[in-house]
Design an enzyme around this catalytic site. Structure first.
Site, PDB file in Angstrom:
ATOM      1  N   THR A 187       0.864  -1.178   0.000  1.00 18.52           N
ATOM      2  CA  THR A 187       0.000   0.000   0.000  1.00 18.52           C
ATOM      3  C   THR A 187       0.901   1.228   0.000  1.00 18.52           C
ATOM      4  OG1 THR A 187      -1.799  -1.124   1.160  1.00 18.52           O
ATOM      5  CG2 THR A 187      -1.779   1.270   1.247  1.00 18.52           C
ATOM      6  N   LYS A 229      -7.558   1.505  -2.787  1.00 14.93           N
ATOM      7  CA  LYS A 229      -7.181   1.041  -1.449  1.00 14.93           C
ATOM      8  C   LYS A 229      -7.305   2.177  -0.425  1.00 14.93           C
ATOM      9  CE  LYS A 229      -5.523  -1.502   1.866  1.00 14.93           C
ATOM     10  NZ  LYS A 229      -4.247  -2.228   1.829  1.00 14.93           N
ATOM     11  N   LYS A 231      -0.215   5.276   8.464  1.00 15.00           N
ATOM     12  CA  LYS A 231       0.489   5.456   7.191  1.00 15.00           C
ATOM     13  C   LYS A 231      -0.506   5.500   6.033  1.00 15.00           C
ATOM     14  CE  LYS A 231       1.619   2.364   4.425  1.00 15.00           C
ATOM     15  NZ  LYS A 231       2.049   1.167   3.663  1.00 15.00           N
TER      16      LYS A 231
END
Length: 305
Positions: A109, A184, A252
Site C-alpha cells: 500500500t 485502497k 500510514k
C-alpha cells in the site's frame, strides 16, 4: 477461485517481502506449484520463512536484482514508498534484471504517484505492471481469500489473474496505473469510519449496562452491520487487539489517503478526525496493536480510561 483463473503451468515467480501478509501469500504460490524464489531485506526473516515452509522455495535470493533475474513474475509486498523504490528502481533493484515482457505485481500500500512512476519505468522496459493492494487482513492472506484492487492495463491485469488466484477470492481491475492504490485509500477510509463508529457504540452500550451479546444480536442483522462489527465487536468489548494490521500501519495509509485527497481537492474531514484519534492511541503506547484498538481512547466508565 475459478478454474479459468487457475495457472495452467508453473511459472518462475519471485516474491519480495515476507512479512505477515507477504509470507502467507508466498506460501500459497509455492503450494500452487510455482517455482518460487524468495527475498527479504532482513535475511533472518527469509531464513525463518524457509524453516517454516520447507521445500516450498526453489531458492532464496540475496538481492532484488538476483531475485528478478530469470523470473516470469516478480511480486513485491514491502513497507512504504521509499522501500518500494529501493527494491524496484535502485541500481540493484528488480527492474535492473527483470526480462522484457515479464509481469510485475506490487501488493504494497503506497502512493498512487509511485505506482504510476513504476508503471512508466516498466513501460520503457516492456514490462506488464500492476499495482495491486489487497484487503482482507492477515486472516485473508492466511486463508487465501484476499480481495485485490488492480491498476494497470487490461493486458497486465489479465496476465496477473492466474497468479493472484493462488491467494485471492476477488480480483477487480479498477482502472489505469495508480487506480489500485487510490481504491485502497478509499477502502481504508471506509474502515476508519466504521471502526470509529463501532468503538463509540460499544462504549455507549457498556456505559448503559446493556447485555452486549443481545445488542450484537439486535443490530448486526440490520443497517448497522459491517465486517468490522461481525469480526471485531466481541473482541473490542473484551479489549483484545491482536489481529494483525497495526495502528501504525493504518496511520500510514490514512496519511496517503489525505495526501491524495489534497491533490484531488477532495474533502475528507472524517478521515482526518479518525487519523487524529489514532494519534491518541499511539501516544497511549498501542501503535503496535490492530486498528480496532481505537476503542482504547474511550473510557470504560466515567472518569476511567
Amino acid at each position: 477461485m475459478t478454474d479459468e483463473n487457475a495457472p495452467t503451468s508453473p511459472l518462475n515467480v519471485s516474491f519480495l517481502g515476507l512479512g505477515k501478509m507477504g509470507g502467507a501469500m508466498a506460501r500459497h504460490l509455492g503450494h500452487a506449484g510455482h517455482r518460487l524464489t524468495i527475498f527479504n531485506r532482513t535475511p533472518a526473516r527469509a531464513e525463518a520463512w524457509i524453516a517454516a515452509n520447507p521445500g516450498l522455495a526453489t531458492r532464496s535470493a540475496s538481492s532484488p536484482a538476483e531475485a528478478a533475474d530469470g523470473a516470469d513474475v516478480v511480486i513485491t509486498c514491502v513497507g512504504n514508498d521509499d522501500d518500494l523504490a529501493d527494491v524496484v528502481l535502485s541500481p540493484n533493484g528488480v527492474f535492473s534484471t527483470l526480462r522484457r515482457g515479464a509481469l510485475y505485481i506490487d501488493h504494497t500500500t503506497v502512493s498512487a504517484r509511485i505506482a504510476r512512476q513504476i508503471a512508466v519505468e516498466g513501460r520503457d522496459k516492456e514490462l506488464l505492471c500492476v499495482d495491486a493492494p489487497v484487503t482482507g487482513g492477515q486472516s485473508g492472506a492466511e486463508s487465501g481469500t484476499l480481495a485485490i484492487m488492480c491498476g494497470g492495463s487490461a493486458k497486465a491485469v489479465d496476465a496477473a489473474r492466474p497468479v493472484l488466484s493462488a491467494y485471492a477470492k476477488r480480483v477487480v481491475h479498477v482502472g489505469k496505473s495508480g487506480a489500485g492504490q487510490t481504491a485502497k485509500m478509499a477502502n481504508q477510509m471506509c474502515i476508519a469510519g466504521a471502526i470509529a463508529g463501532l468503538s463509540e457504540a460499544i462504549r455507549f452500550a457498556q456505559l448503559a449496562h446493556l447485555d452486549l451479546d443481545k445488542v450484537f444480536e439486535a443490530i448486526s442483522g440490520g443497517a448497522a452491520q459491517s465486517w468490522q462489527m461481525d469480526n471485531r465487536f466481541h473482541t473490542m468489548a473484551k479489549d483484545e487487539f491482536d489481529f494483525g494490521f497495526a495502528v501504525d500501519w493504518m496511520r500510514k495509509d490514512l496519511g496517503l489517503a489525505m495526501d491524495e485527497a489534497r491533490n484531488l481537492g477532495a474533502s475528507v474531514p472524517v478521515t482526518a478526525l479518525v487519523d487524529q484519534f489514532y494519534v491518541d492511541v499511539q501516544a497511549m503506547g498501542y501503535g503496535h496493536e490492530d486498528t480496532s484498538a481505537l476503542i482504547r481512547r474511550l473510557p470504560h466508565r466515567k472518569g476511567k480510561a
